[in-house]
Design a protein around this motif. Structure first.
Motif, mmCIF file in Angstrom:
data_model
loop_
_atom_site.group_PDB
_atom_site.id
_atom_site.type_symbol
_atom_site.label_atom_id
_atom_site.label_comp_id
_atom_site.label_asym_id
_atom_site.label_seq_id
_atom_site.Cartn_x
_atom_site.Cartn_y
_atom_site.Cartn_z
ATOM 1 N N ALA A 110 7.400 -10.392 -3.548
ATOM 2 C CA ALA A 110 6.951 -9.432 -2.518
ATOM 3 C C ALA A 110 8.079 -8.477 -2.116
ATOM 4 O O ALA A 110 9.229 -8.619 -2.558
ATOM 5 C CB ALA A 110 6.364 -10.143 -1.317
ATOM 6 N N GLY A 137 10.808 -9.599 -4.648
ATOM 7 C CA GLY A 137 10.407 -9.587 -6.057
ATOM 8 C C GLY A 137 10.766 -8.306 -6.783
ATOM 9 O O GLY A 137 10.206 -8.026 -7.843
ATOM 10 N N TYR A 138 11.681 -7.536 -6.216
ATOM 11 C CA TYR A 138 12.046 -6.269 -6.867
ATOM 12 C C TYR A 138 13.489 -6.321 -7.363
ATOM 13 O O TYR A 138 14.316 -5.498 -7.003
ATOM 14 C CB TYR A 138 11.757 -5.104 -5.909
ATOM 15 C CG TYR A 138 10.269 -4.992 -5.647
ATOM 16 C CD1 TYR A 138 9.465 -4.170 -6.427
ATOM 17 C CD2 TYR A 138 9.662 -5.780 -4.676
ATOM 18 C CE1 TYR A 138 8.088 -4.115 -6.226
ATOM 19 C CE2 TYR A 138 8.288 -5.731 -4.467
ATOM 20 C CZ TYR A 138 7.513 -4.891 -5.241
ATOM 21 O OH TYR A 138 6.149 -4.846 -5.052
ATOM 22 N N ALA A 161 5.843 -14.833 -6.359
ATOM 23 C CA ALA A 161 4.804 -13.855 -6.002
ATOM 24 C C ALA A 161 5.233 -12.475 -6.483
ATOM 25 O O ALA A 161 5.497 -11.572 -5.681
ATOM 26 C CB ALA A 161 4.580 -13.860 -4.482
ATOM 27 N N ILE A 162 5.345 -12.338 -7.792
ATOM 28 C CA ILE A 162 5.788 -11.043 -8.332
ATOM 29 C C ILE A 162 4.712 -10.422 -9.226
ATOM 30 O O ILE A 162 4.974 -9.472 -9.937
ATOM 31 C CB ILE A 162 7.130 -11.175 -9.112
ATOM 32 C CG1 ILE A 162 7.023 -12.183 -10.256
ATOM 33 C CG2 ILE A 162 8.251 -11.583 -8.176
ATOM 34 C CD1 ILE A 162 8.302 -12.287 -11.103
ATOM 35 N N GLY A 163 3.492 -10.957 -9.129
ATOM 36 C CA GLY A 163 2.379 -10.446 -9.929
ATOM 37 C C GLY A 163 2.358 -11.102 -11.310
ATOM 38 O O GLY A 163 3.399 -11.521 -11.820
ATOM 39 N N ARG A 166 4.255 -11.719 -15.073
ATOM 40 C CA ARG A 166 5.704 -11.982 -14.933
ATOM 41 C C ARG A 166 5.987 -13.245 -14.132
ATOM 42 O O ARG A 166 6.934 -13.977 -14.442
ATOM 43 C CB ARG A 166 6.422 -10.768 -14.320
ATOM 44 C CG ARG A 166 6.865 -9.765 -15.386
ATOM 45 C CD ARG A 166 7.413 -8.528 -14.738
ATOM 46 N NE ARG A 166 8.795 -8.639 -14.337
ATOM 47 C CZ ARG A 166 9.245 -8.418 -13.092
ATOM 48 N NH1 ARG A 166 8.418 -8.086 -12.135
ATOM 49 N NH2 ARG A 166 10.525 -8.503 -12.829
ATOM 50 N N GLY A 187 0.780 -14.618 -6.703
ATOM 51 C CA GLY A 187 0.292 -13.244 -6.544
ATOM 52 C C GLY A 187 0.623 -12.608 -5.211
ATOM 53 O O GLY A 187 1.793 -12.546 -4.830
ATOM 54 N N GLY A 188 -0.404 -12.191 -4.501
ATOM 55 C CA GLY A 188 -0.181 -11.501 -3.223
ATOM 56 C C GLY A 188 -0.103 -12.436 -2.016
ATOM 57 O O GLY A 188 -0.194 -11.974 -0.876
ATOM 58 N N ASP A 191 2.171 -11.706 1.042
ATOM 59 C CA ASP A 191 1.693 -10.611 1.897
ATOM 60 C C ASP A 191 0.730 -11.165 2.953
ATOM 61 O O ASP A 191 0.781 -10.778 4.120
ATOM 62 C CB ASP A 191 0.983 -9.539 1.057
ATOM 63 C CG ASP A 191 1.883 -8.965 -0.022
ATOM 64 O OD1 ASP A 191 2.606 -8.010 0.253
ATOM 65 O OD2 ASP A 191 1.891 -9.506 -1.140
ATOM 66 N N ARG A 224 -8.229 -1.542 -10.431
ATOM 67 C CA ARG A 224 -8.022 -2.894 -10.961
ATOM 68 C C ARG A 224 -9.349 -3.637 -11.094
ATOM 69 O O ARG A 224 -9.514 -4.469 -11.974
ATOM 70 C CB ARG A 224 -7.121 -3.675 -10.010
ATOM 71 C CG ARG A 224 -5.672 -3.324 -10.186
ATOM 72 C CD ARG A 224 -4.817 -4.012 -9.173
ATOM 73 N NE ARG A 224 -5.060 -5.445 -9.128
ATOM 74 C CZ ARG A 224 -4.341 -6.276 -8.386
ATOM 75 N NH1 ARG A 224 -3.359 -5.821 -7.653
ATOM 76 N NH2 ARG A 224 -4.609 -7.551 -8.383
HETATM 77 N N1 UDP Z 1 5.482 -7.662 -6.608
HETATM 78 C C1 UDP Z 1 6.819 -7.985 -6.711
HETATM 79 N N2 UDP Z 1 7.581 -7.364 -7.663
HETATM 80 C C2 UDP Z 1 7.065 -6.464 -8.526
HETATM 81 C C3 UDP Z 1 5.683 -6.157 -8.438
HETATM 82 C C4 UDP Z 1 4.916 -6.798 -7.471
HETATM 83 O O1 UDP Z 1 7.318 -8.804 -5.950
HETATM 84 O O2 UDP Z 1 7.808 -5.957 -9.363
HETATM 85 C C5 UDP Z 1 4.685 -8.347 -5.576
HETATM 86 C C6 UDP Z 1 3.882 -7.442 -4.678
HETATM 87 O O3 UDP Z 1 4.694 -6.974 -3.609
HETATM 88 C C7 UDP Z 1 2.794 -8.395 -4.206
HETATM 89 C C8 UDP Z 1 2.632 -9.346 -5.399
HETATM 90 O O4 UDP Z 1 3.747 -9.133 -6.232
HETATM 91 O O5 UDP Z 1 3.258 -9.124 -3.102
HETATM 92 C C9 UDP Z 1 1.424 -9.100 -6.278
HETATM 93 O O6 UDP Z 1 0.343 -8.910 -5.534
HETATM 94 P P1 UDP Z 1 -1.068 -8.513 -6.119
HETATM 95 O O7 UDP Z 1 -1.951 -8.247 -4.959
HETATM 96 O O8 UDP Z 1 -0.915 -7.469 -7.169
HETATM 97 O O9 UDP Z 1 -1.470 -9.861 -6.894
HETATM 98 P P2 UDP Z 1 -2.790 -10.711 -6.958
HETATM 99 O O10 UDP Z 1 -2.778 -11.621 -5.769
HETATM 100 O O11 UDP Z 1 -3.948 -9.780 -6.998
HETATM 101 O O12 UDP Z 1 -2.561 -11.442 -8.247
#
Ligand code: UDP
Length: 249
Positions: A110, A137-138, A161-163, A166, A187-188, A191, A224
Motif C-alpha cells: 500500500a 509497497g512502492y 498488499a502490493i497487488g 507480484r 490485495g487492497g 486500504d 478492471r
Molecule cells: N500497491 C502497492 N505497490 C504497487 C502497486 C499497488 O503497494 O506497486 C498496492 C495498492 O496501494 C493497493 C494494493 O496494492 O493497496 C492493491 O490493491 P487493489 O485494489 O488493486 O487489489 P485487489 O484487492 O483488487 O486485488
C-alpha cells in the motif's frame, strides 16, 4: 471433493472454519505456508500467465475462493465449492490470532500514508503483535532483495498488499526458501484495514453486491471489471464443452 478446478485454477474446497483449523495447525508447527486468495480477476490473469498459474497450482499450499464469482462458477461447472473465503476476512482473523499469541508480523504494501495508518492501528489495537516489518509497497528493490529482508526479520506471519501477481511472486520466493511463516497476498486489504477505504455496507455484502458498491465508489475500477463478463463467458463455454464431451467433473 478436495480440489475444485475453475478454469484451470485448483481451489481447495474447504469452509472458512476448516481453513482456520489448518492454518492454526501449520502455525503451531512452524510450517512454511503460502495462501492464495483467488478472485475471478486472478483466475483470468492466471489463464494468460502460465508462470502465475503454476505458482497458484503448485507453489501455494492453499487456494481459497475470494469472491462470489468463483463460488458461482464452481456451481455452474457442477463442482460446487463450500463457500467464499475472502482474503480480507482471513487477514482480519489472522491479525487477531497474532494478537492473542503475540506473534511476529511483517506487513508490506500500500501507499506510504496507508501503511503508516495501518502501523498506528496495529500499535493501538494489537499491542501484543510484534511488528517486525512494516513498509509501503512502492519499493525499487528487486523482489529477491525484499524477500531477503523479510526472511531476516523472522516473521511468523507475512502479509503482502502490493497487488497480484507480484505479491504472490514475492511470497513464493519465501515459500521456495521454506521460510517458516504463514504468508498471504492481501490485495487492497491494508486500504480497508487502515480505514482509508470503507468495506461495503452489510446490505451490499449480504446480497453479494460488494463489487457494485466498490464500482460506485471508484468508477475507475470499471476497466478492471470488464474481465468479469469474460470470466462468466469462459465458465459457460467450459460447461458446454464438458457437457458435449460427456465429462461432468
Ligand atoms: N500497491 C502497492 N505497490 C504497487 C502497486 C499497488 O503497494 O506497486 C498496492 C495498492 O496501494 C493497493 C494494493 O496494492 O493497496 C492493491 O490493491 P487493489 O485494489 O488493486 O487489489 P485487489 O484487492 O483488487 O486485488
Amino acid at each position: 471433493m478436495k480440489k475444485v478446478n475453475v478454469l484451470g485454477v485448483n481451489f481447495d474446497n474447504q469452509s472458512f472454519n476448516e481453513f482456520q483449523n489448518e492454518f492454526i495447525d501449520r502455525l503451531n508447527n512452524h510450517l512454511s505456508t503460502l495462501i492464495v486468495t483467488a478472485n475471478p480477476e486472478i483466475v483470468m490473469a492466471a489463464r494468460q500467465n502460465p508462470e502465475f498459474l503454476n505458482l497458484i497450482n503448485h507453489d501455494a499450499d492453499f487456494v481459497t475462493a475470494d469472491g462470489i464469482g468463483v463460488v458461482q462458477a464452481a456451481k455452474i461447472l457442477g463442482t460446487p465449492l463450500k463457500e467464499r473465503v475472502t482474503g480480507y476476512d482471513l487477514f482480519a482473523w489472522l491479525m487477531h490470532v497474532a494478537e492473542l499469541r503475540s506473534l511476529r508480523v511483517y506487513l508490506i504494501g500500500a501507499k506510504p500514508e496507508v501503511i503508516a495508518a495501518v502501523q498506528d492501528k496495529v500499535e493501538r489495537e494489537y499491542p501484543h503483535i510484534e511488528l517486525v516489518g512494516c513498509e509501503d509497497g512502492y519499493f525499487s528493490d528487486s523482489l529477491e532483495t525484499v524477500a531477503q529482508r523479510i526472511a531476516q526479520a523472522q516473521p511468523d506471519l507475512v502479509f503482502a498488499a502490493i497487488g497480484y501477481p507480484r505479491q504472490e511472486e514475492l511470497l513464493a520466493i519465501l515459500r521456495q526458501a521454506a521460510v517458516p511463516a504463514l504468508m498471504m497476498g492481501v490485495g487492497g486489504s491494508f486500504d480497508v484495514f487502515s480505514g482509508q477505504v470503507k468495506r461495503a455496507p452489510r446490505a451490499f455484502q449480504r446480497t453479494h453486491l460488494e463489487w457494485f458498491y466498490r464500482l460506485l465508489k471508484n468508477p475507475t475500477r470499471l476497466k478492471r471489471m470488464t474481465v468479469l463478463p469474460k470470466f462468466v463467458g469462459q465458465v459457460e463455454r467450459t460447461k458446454w464443452h464438458d457437457r458435449k464431451h460427456g465429462h461432468k467433473k
